[in-house]
Design an enzyme around this catalytic site. Structure first.
Site, short mmCIF file in Angstrom:
data_model
loop_
_atom_site.label_atom_id
_atom_site.label_comp_id
_atom_site.label_asym_id
_atom_site.label_seq_id
_atom_site.Cartn_x
_atom_site.Cartn_y
_atom_site.Cartn_z
N ASP A 13 0.66 -1.25 0.12
CA ASP A 13 0.12 -0.17 0.17
C ASP A 13 0.90 1.30 -0.07
O ASP A 13 0.37 1.99 0.75
CB ASP A 13 -1.02 0.01 1.11
CG ASP A 13 -1.90 -1.32 1.38
OD1 ASP A 13 -2.31 -1.58 0.34
OD2 ASP A 13 -1.76 -1.81 2.60
N LYS A 16 2.19 2.12 -5.11
CA LYS A 16 2.91 1.57 -6.06
C LYS A 16 2.08 1.75 -7.49
O LYS A 16 2.69 1.87 -8.62
CB LYS A 16 3.20 0.03 -5.98
CG LYS A 16 4.19 -0.16 -4.98
CD LYS A 16 4.45 -1.84 -5.18
CE LYS A 16 3.11 -2.67 -4.38
NZ LYS A 16 2.65 -2.16 -3.36
N GLY A 40 -4.37 -4.60 -4.76
CA GLY A 40 -5.43 -3.89 -5.27
C GLY A 40 -5.00 -2.21 -5.44
O GLY A 40 -4.24 -1.89 -4.55
N HIS A 41 -5.49 -1.76 -6.43
CA HIS A 41 -5.21 -0.28 -6.65
C HIS A 41 -6.19 0.16 -7.55
O HIS A 41 -6.83 -0.42 -8.34
CB HIS A 41 -3.71 0.21 -7.02
CG HIS A 41 -3.18 -0.26 -8.19
ND1 HIS A 41 -2.43 -1.23 -8.49
CD2 HIS A 41 -3.57 0.61 -9.16
CE1 HIS A 41 -2.38 -1.04 -9.64
NE2 HIS A 41 -2.91 -0.30 -10.27
N GLN A 218 2.39 -6.02 -3.21
CA GLN A 218 2.52 -5.83 -1.89
C GLN A 218 3.75 -5.48 -1.63
O GLN A 218 4.25 -4.36 -2.30
CB GLN A 218 2.47 -7.55 -1.14
CG GLN A 218 1.23 -8.18 -1.19
CD GLN A 218 0.75 -8.73 -2.49
OE1 GLN A 218 1.71 -9.40 -3.11
NE2 GLN A 218 -0.33 -8.80 -2.73
#
Ligand code: IMP
Length: 422
Positions: A13, A16, A40-41, A218
């Protein structure tokens, strides 16, 4: 650099996705090399918001070729849902050697977490650990098998029998072969046209001098080998894992940009020496919108910890830092930076292998003066207030890695390049 890795230097988080989106504008190919839809992003493209979990960040740009490499674990249902949401034309290749996340992996993830009770890892419940476990135990399913209907059927029948025996021991509901086979063979048909030997593809692309961005998911502290074990994920987000996870020679990776939040966050369980609580933690969580993209969980907040960052530099390799969310620290009078730990009266500059020892590490801090000026509109390093520059300079001094870029807000134009890195 023609082949650059984007690495998360903390517990994930770090932003990235945003850095990858920015750098992807200059890439021919974007490669996801580990993990699955535990990541997730959010990407904003043409005014539309997309939540990406599995697909590489270049997917919304039709000029970019995207690769899901052999180190990934792919949930076919999640994959189909995600590509169905992409309304633009896209280019995608999936490794025939990546592993498939099947419904029993999700059930086992939940069942083992429940069994651990208060000592659980705090996983995302996406079946990541059980899928990599099966890969290592040599009972996993490669994408190549999954897209071959008869082989998939035969293999799934045997595996469901075994996994149901395991689920029964765990007092967990059992799975029905027919229902899963009939649902998943449809996903296999959607996936099949994208499947190929991506190692071969990447090596040919390198021979023709394509620019490649390797997108880590990650962060290094969640690495199975070099992270805060057992509170880790089941793959390696380090730059050093890219050759193995993509099928290219180690010396073909030219460098890594370490994405570093200007403070520290963590989701899930496990020690976090520089963690803070109270009003300041709430302020940072609110301003930084520190809630998980995949699970929505509030993230734990802490001061910047440079013991962690030096560890990441050693075990992963970092050529540059990309410092993100610097704007979130605006308005805080004094900023602390952890420089080393005290463990049982001894000062140490490393992360102990034993989690119980890491839990007892007390950080030693230096204090830096904060800034109050709004920095969300700065366009260059020189525009930053004096104290923000001092903060960044201190980070460089303590880690020994230059700053390649930094960001001061969620928009693409709030990312500022300091060095010509890609
Ligand atoms: P798993 O990857 O779902 O097995 O979860 C293992 C640990 O990694 C848990 O602490 C998760 O919260 C953490 N984790 C997994 N993926 C991410 C991520 O993308 N960002 C931050 N933490 C993650």
């Amino acid at each position: 650099m023609r082949r650059l890795v984007v690495v998360g230097t903390q517990w994930g988080d770090e932003g990235k996705g945003k850095i990858t989106d920015f750098l992807a504008l200059h890439a021919d190919i974007v490669v996801r090399y580990q993990g699955g839809n535990n990541a997730g992003h959010t990407v904003v493209f043409d005014g539309k918001k997309y939540s990406l979990h599995l697909l590489p960040s270049g997917i919304l740009n039709p000029k970019i070729h995207n690769v899901m490499a052999n180190g990934m674990v792919i949930n076919p249902k999640a994959f189909v849902e995600e590509i169905n949401k992409v309304s633009t034309k896209f280019n995608l290749l999936i490794s025939d050697r990546a592993h498939v996340v099947l419904p029993y992996h999700l059930e086992l993830d939940k069942a083992y977490e429940a069994l651990k009770g208060s000592k659980n890892i705090g996983t995302t419940h996406k079946g990541i650990g059980p899928t990599y476990t099966d890969k290592s135990s040599r009972i996993g399913m490669r994408v190549s098998t999954f897209i071959h209907e008869e082989r998939f059927e035969q293999s799934l029948r045997e595996l469901i029998r075994e996994k149901n025996a395991e689920l029964k021991l765990l007092n967990h509901p059992l799975l029905d072969f027919d229902a899963i086979f009939n649902e998943y063979k449809v996903y296999a048909k959607v996936m099949a046209p994208y499947v190929t030997d991506t190692s071969l593809y990447l090596n040919l692309a390198i021979e023709s001098d394509k620019k490649i961005l390797f997108e880590g998911a990650q962060g290094v502290l969640l690495c199975l080998d070099h992270g805060t074990y057992p509170f880790v994920t089941s793959s390696s987000p380090t730059a050093s894992s890219v050759p193995l996870n993509t099928g290219i020679a180690p010396w073909l990776v030219e460098g890594a940009i370490g994405v570093t939040k200007a403070y520290t966050t963590r989701v899930g369980s496990g020690p976090m020496p520089s963690e803070i609580h109270g009003d300041l933690a709430t302020q940072i969580r609110t301003v930084g919108n520190e809630f998980g993209t995949t699970t929505g969980r509030p993230r734990r907040i802490g001061w910047l910890d440079t013991v962690i960052l030096r560890h990441t530099k050693r075990v992963s390799g970092l050529s540059y830092l990309a410092v993100t969310l610097l704007d979130v620290l605006t308005g805080i009078d004094e900023l602390k930076i952890a420089v080393n730990y005290t463990l049982d009266g001894v000062i140490i500059d490393r992360i102990p292998a034993e989690i119980e020892d890491f839990e007892r590490c007390v950080p030693n801090y230096i204090t830096m003066p904060g800034w109050s000026e709004d920095i969300t509109g700065v366009k260059s390093y020189e525009d930053l207030p004096f104290n923000a520059k001092k903060y960044l300079e201190k980070i460089v001094e303590l880690i020994g890695v230059p700053i390649g870029m930094f960001s001061v807000g969620p928009d693409r134009n709030q990312t500022i390049m300091v060095k010509d890195i890609f």
